[in-house]
Design an enzyme around this catalytic site. Sequence first.
Site, PDB file in Angstrom:
ATOM      1  N   ASN A  35       0.853  -1.196   0.000  1.00  0.00           N
ATOM      2  CA  ASN A  35       0.000   0.000   0.000  1.00  0.00           C
ATOM      3  C   ASN A  35       0.890   1.248   0.000  1.00  0.00           C
ATOM      4  O   ASN A  35       0.591   2.234   0.659  1.00  0.00           O
ATOM      5  CB  ASN A  35      -0.903  -0.040   1.247  1.00  0.00           C
ATOM      6  CG  ASN A  35      -2.015   0.990   1.192  1.00  0.00           C
ATOM      7  OD1 ASN A  35      -2.323   1.537   0.132  1.00  0.00           O
ATOM      8  ND2 ASN A  35      -2.598   1.287   2.335  1.00  0.00           N
ATOM      9  N   LYS A  85      -5.289  -1.203   7.279  1.00  0.00           N
ATOM     10  CA  LYS A  85      -6.061  -0.269   8.106  1.00  0.00           C
ATOM     11  C   LYS A  85      -7.418   0.125   7.550  1.00  0.00           C
ATOM     12  O   LYS A  85      -8.002   1.120   7.985  1.00  0.00           O
ATOM     13  CB  LYS A  85      -5.239   0.979   8.382  1.00  0.00           C
ATOM     14  CG  LYS A  85      -4.829   1.728   7.133  1.00  0.00           C
ATOM     15  CD  LYS A  85      -4.719   3.207   7.358  1.00  0.00           C
ATOM     16  CE  LYS A  85      -5.031   3.939   6.110  1.00  0.00           C
ATOM     17  NZ  LYS A  85      -5.115   5.357   6.223  1.00  0.00           N
ATOM     18  N   SER A 125      -4.770   2.905  18.007  1.00  0.00           N
ATOM     19  CA  SER A 125      -5.802   3.777  17.442  1.00  0.00           C
ATOM     20  C   SER A 125      -6.841   4.117  18.491  1.00  0.00           C
ATOM     21  O   SER A 125      -7.126   3.305  19.378  1.00  0.00           O
ATOM     22  CB  SER A 125      -6.458   3.047  16.270  1.00  0.00           C
ATOM     23  OG  SER A 125      -7.646   3.697  15.890  1.00  0.00           O
ATOM     24  N   TYR A 150     -10.379  -5.010  12.049  1.00  0.00           N
ATOM     25  CA  TYR A 150      -9.258  -4.066  12.109  1.00  0.00           C
ATOM     26  C   TYR A 150      -9.087  -3.546  13.536  1.00  0.00           C
ATOM     27  O   TYR A 150      -7.997  -3.578  14.106  1.00  0.00           O
ATOM     28  CB  TYR A 150      -9.489  -2.888  11.140  1.00  0.00           C
ATOM     29  CG  TYR A 150      -8.690  -1.668  11.514  1.00  0.00           C
ATOM     30  CD1 TYR A 150      -7.313  -1.618  11.277  1.00  0.00           C
ATOM     31  CD2 TYR A 150      -9.290  -0.585  12.177  1.00  0.00           C
ATOM     32  CE1 TYR A 150      -6.578  -0.512  11.677  1.00  0.00           C
ATOM     33  CE2 TYR A 150      -8.558   0.509  12.573  1.00  0.00           C
ATOM     34  CZ  TYR A 150      -7.202   0.538  12.327  1.00  0.00           C
ATOM     35  OH  TYR A 150      -6.469   1.615  12.739  1.00  0.00           O
ATOM     36  N   LYS A 154      -5.983  -4.028  16.680  1.00  0.00           N
ATOM     37  CA  LYS A 154      -5.286  -3.019  17.487  1.00  0.00           C
ATOM     38  C   LYS A 154      -5.409  -3.368  18.971  1.00  0.00           C
ATOM     39  O   LYS A 154      -4.442  -3.257  19.728  1.00  0.00           O
ATOM     40  CB  LYS A 154      -5.856  -1.621  17.206  1.00  0.00           C
ATOM     41  CG  LYS A 154      -5.529  -1.108  15.813  1.00  0.00           C
ATOM     42  CD  LYS A 154      -4.035  -0.983  15.584  1.00  0.00           C
ATOM     43  CE  LYS A 154      -3.658  -0.661  14.163  1.00  0.00           C
ATOM     44  NZ  LYS A 154      -2.217  -0.769  13.863  1.00  0.00           N
TER      45      LYS A 154
END
Length: 337
Positions: A35, A85, A125, A150, A154
């Site tokens: 990415n 992400k 996050s 996702y 985290k």
Amino acid sequence: MKIVVTGGLGFIGSHTVVELQNEGFEVIAIDNLSNSSIEVLDGIERITGKKPLFEHIDLREKAAVQDFFKKNNDIAGVIHFAASKAVGESVENPLLYYENNLNSLVYILQELTNLPTANLIFSSSCTVYGQAEKMPITEDATIQPAMSPYGNTKQIGEEIIFDVAQVTNLNSVLLRYFNPIGAHPSAEIGELPLGVPQNLVPFITQTAFGLRKELAVFGNDYPTNDGTCIRDYIHVVDLAKAHVIALQRLLQKQNQEKVEIFNLGTGTGSSVLEVITAFEKVSGRKVPYKVVPRRSGDVITAYANTDKANNVLGWKAQFTLEDALGSAWKWEQKVRS
Ligand code: UD1
């Protein structure tokens, strides 16, 4: 001192490499280019006068990680950004997210904790807070059940680090980002979303440039001033600088616990409509938009209490929302030119 930055060619990673090099660190950037683009190295060089060392490694390959650490056993610290992400993609393909975001962390920790000192900065996050009960959000706010695979990676990543630090030489700082936006003021590096952007600011800049017809504003019936969701948008350069400070804290053994957590935000919440208005002001462009139904999984309001980062790290965001939006716009124009 040699510092490894995984995901070093990505959005936040590349800005952090710049700040590390500006502070005199020797950086090895690891990236699988899934990415990101190899040309980011040139952008970093144009800003800092130095190209970081680069290793094209996919951190899901355990043998490659082992091999890397065998060759580089003098690493002073790792800043670990490499991860997927996109919330929606994680719902569609959870195993990709668990494999990519968690296996890589496990393999790095297995090798790092074999070194004489093991210092890790981890990208976390504000998603771990879900819809927090109290604003602004402090680091001791309750962790809510994750709303996506996702978000779960985290939370699990943080737990892995706590468990490992209990029984090894690992020292770590977990940085919980609010909404990173913007680009380097030089417009040499910035965000490069693949395909249709999922995040607000890249969608706004692409719409202003004419690449997208109109922005969809996800809901205007929330219990906020203007009905749209509120977030804490932080300039990526401010965020990058916080990583260098957190790293220095570990290197100088100033951390008071083996694992410390800091919120990284500005402390100010802005609604979607306020972001659009601020962008129109700094760019002089209109952003056509249409209000559509709410996006599932969005929290109403999230902004940071940054007292801990301000007082303990001695870090405070310097750039304004307008600065950040202006830099994002400058970058969008540069990329398309
Ligand atoms: C999202 C993720 C978050 C992740 C972060 C990483 C969700 C629910 N959350 O944060 O977990 O850490 O990205 O990049 O996806 N908006 C629009 N129109 C758009 C895009 C966004 O109105 O086209 C609104 C959203 O409803 C939200 C705000 O803009 O209120 C910010 O959205 P976004 O940039 O996607 O960030 P988050 O959702 O806060």
